[in-house]
Motif scaffolding. Structure first.
Motif, PDB file in Angstrom:
ATOM      1  N   GLY A  76       0.951  -1.111   0.200  1.00  0.00           N
ATOM      2  CA  GLY A  76      -0.100   0.027  -0.083  1.00  0.00           C
ATOM      3  C   GLY A  76       1.066   1.409  -0.196  1.00  0.00           C
ATOM      4  N   GLY A  77       0.117   2.293  -0.314  1.00  0.00           N
ATOM      5  CA  GLY A  77       0.731   3.769   0.063  1.00  0.00           C
ATOM      6  C   GLY A  77      -0.221   4.769  -0.269  1.00  0.00           C
ATOM      7  N   PRO A  78       0.235   5.891  -0.985  1.00  0.00           N
ATOM      8  CA  PRO A  78      -0.602   6.892  -1.405  1.00  0.00           C
ATOM      9  C   PRO A  78      -1.243   6.458  -2.924  1.00  0.00           C
ATOM     10  CG  PRO A  78       1.673   7.634  -1.868  1.00  0.00           C
ATOM     11  CD  PRO A  78       1.566   6.377  -0.964  1.00  0.00           C
ATOM     12  N   PRO A 148       6.960  11.673  -3.249  1.00  0.00           N
ATOM     13  CA  PRO A 148       7.501  12.721  -2.539  1.00  0.00           C
ATOM     14  C   PRO A 148       6.456  12.968  -1.237  1.00  0.00           C
ATOM     15  CG  PRO A 148       7.753  13.258  -4.547  1.00  0.00           C
ATOM     16  CD  PRO A 148       6.815  11.997  -4.693  1.00  0.00           C
ATOM     17  N   GLY A 149       7.142  13.156  -0.182  1.00  0.00           N
ATOM     18  CA  GLY A 149       6.069  13.388   1.085  1.00  0.00           C
ATOM     19  C   GLY A 149       5.495  12.194   1.645  1.00  0.00           C
ATOM     20  N   PRO A 154      11.999   3.530   1.805  1.00  0.00           N
ATOM     21  CA  PRO A 154      12.074   2.814   0.759  1.00  0.00           C
ATOM     22  C   PRO A 154      13.242   1.835   0.872  1.00  0.00           C
ATOM     23  CG  PRO A 154      12.399   5.084  -0.166  1.00  0.00           C
ATOM     24  CD  PRO A 154      12.054   5.064   1.349  1.00  0.00           C
ATOM     25  N   GLU A 155      13.172   0.617   0.734  1.00  0.00           N
ATOM     26  CA  GLU A 155      14.384  -0.263   0.598  1.00  0.00           C
ATOM     27  C   GLU A 155      15.056  -0.649  -0.801  1.00  0.00           C
ATOM     28  OE1 GLU A 155      14.443  -1.643   5.400  1.00  0.00           O
ATOM     29  OE2 GLU A 155      13.633  -3.091   4.011  1.00  0.00           O
TER      30      GLU A 155
END
Length: 217
Positions: A76-78, A148-149, A154-155
């Motif tokens: 997941g994420g934005p 961004p933001g 992050p790997e």
């Protein structure tokens, strides 16, 4: 969602394996899928699929170990965290998590992978079959994938090559809404209430009546 693809390969057995086709034939559903079985499935990202992916903030990635042990992991994420890099390739940043590395280890021994994409609010889902690989230490790629933001570390990157995809029916999907969706809807209602209160106050003023106080905020 239109499934017309720029190219479509003979990939039926990726989606409907021979065993699945036998099961469908035995249970009377093969005829309903005859056209898809004959023609295959889209194997490239269409504009419609690109738009669908751009609105997603959640997905499920399935992998299987070299020994055959299945595993599903939430990603997941934005909105738009899955990026369409070209018409065959999806990519997303792999953020720091619980450090179990099951997905990564599975892909080392077996690159077959599957994405289950769900839009809960609109009750839509798409299934994507393909191959996935892990990319470490590639700053240029990460720059394309990291939003961004977004407050996460992050790997590495995971790239997914699309081999077939299909739209699943909406049956049994319960509509759910994100906090941002609800906030947007509530903001609209608040604006409407404020406008009606202002109109009410104006009418009362015109009629020479005292304005009513609304509920305490």
């Amino acid at each position: 969602m239109s499934q017309t693809a720029t190219a479509q390969g003979a990939n039926t057995e990726i989606v409907f394996t021979p065993a699945a086709q036998r099961a469908m034939a035995a249970r009377g559903s093969a005829q309903g899928y005859a056209r898809k079985i004959a023609s295959g499935f889209p194997d490239r990202v269409t504009p419609d699929l690109r738009g669908f992916i751009a609105e997603l903030d959640t997905a499920f990635l399935a992998t299987v170990s070299a020994e055959g042990a299945p595993y599903i992991q939430h990603r997941g994420g934005p909105k738009g965290f899955i990026k369409v890099l070209d018409d065959k390739t999806l990519g997303f940043a792999d953020y720091a998590g619980n450090k179990q590395y099951i997905t990564i280890s599975n892909l080392e021994g077996n690159d077959h992978a599957y994405l289950f994409l769900l839009d809960f609010a609109n009750r839509r889902r798409v299934k994507v079959w393909g191959r996935a690989r892990v990319v470490e230490n590639d700053p240029a790629l990460m720059e394309k994938l990291v939003d961004p933001g977004y407050r996460a570390r992050p790997e590495r990157a995971i790239l997914f090559t699309v081999e077939a995809w299909d739209v699943n029916c909406s049956q049994h999907i319960t509509a759910r809404y994100s906090e941002a969706d609800v906030a947007g809807a509530v903001a609209g209602l608040r604006d409407r209430i404020a406008a009606l209160e202002a109109e009410n106050a104006e009418l009362r003023s015109w009629l020479g009546q005292p304005a009513k106080k609304g509920p305490a905020q």
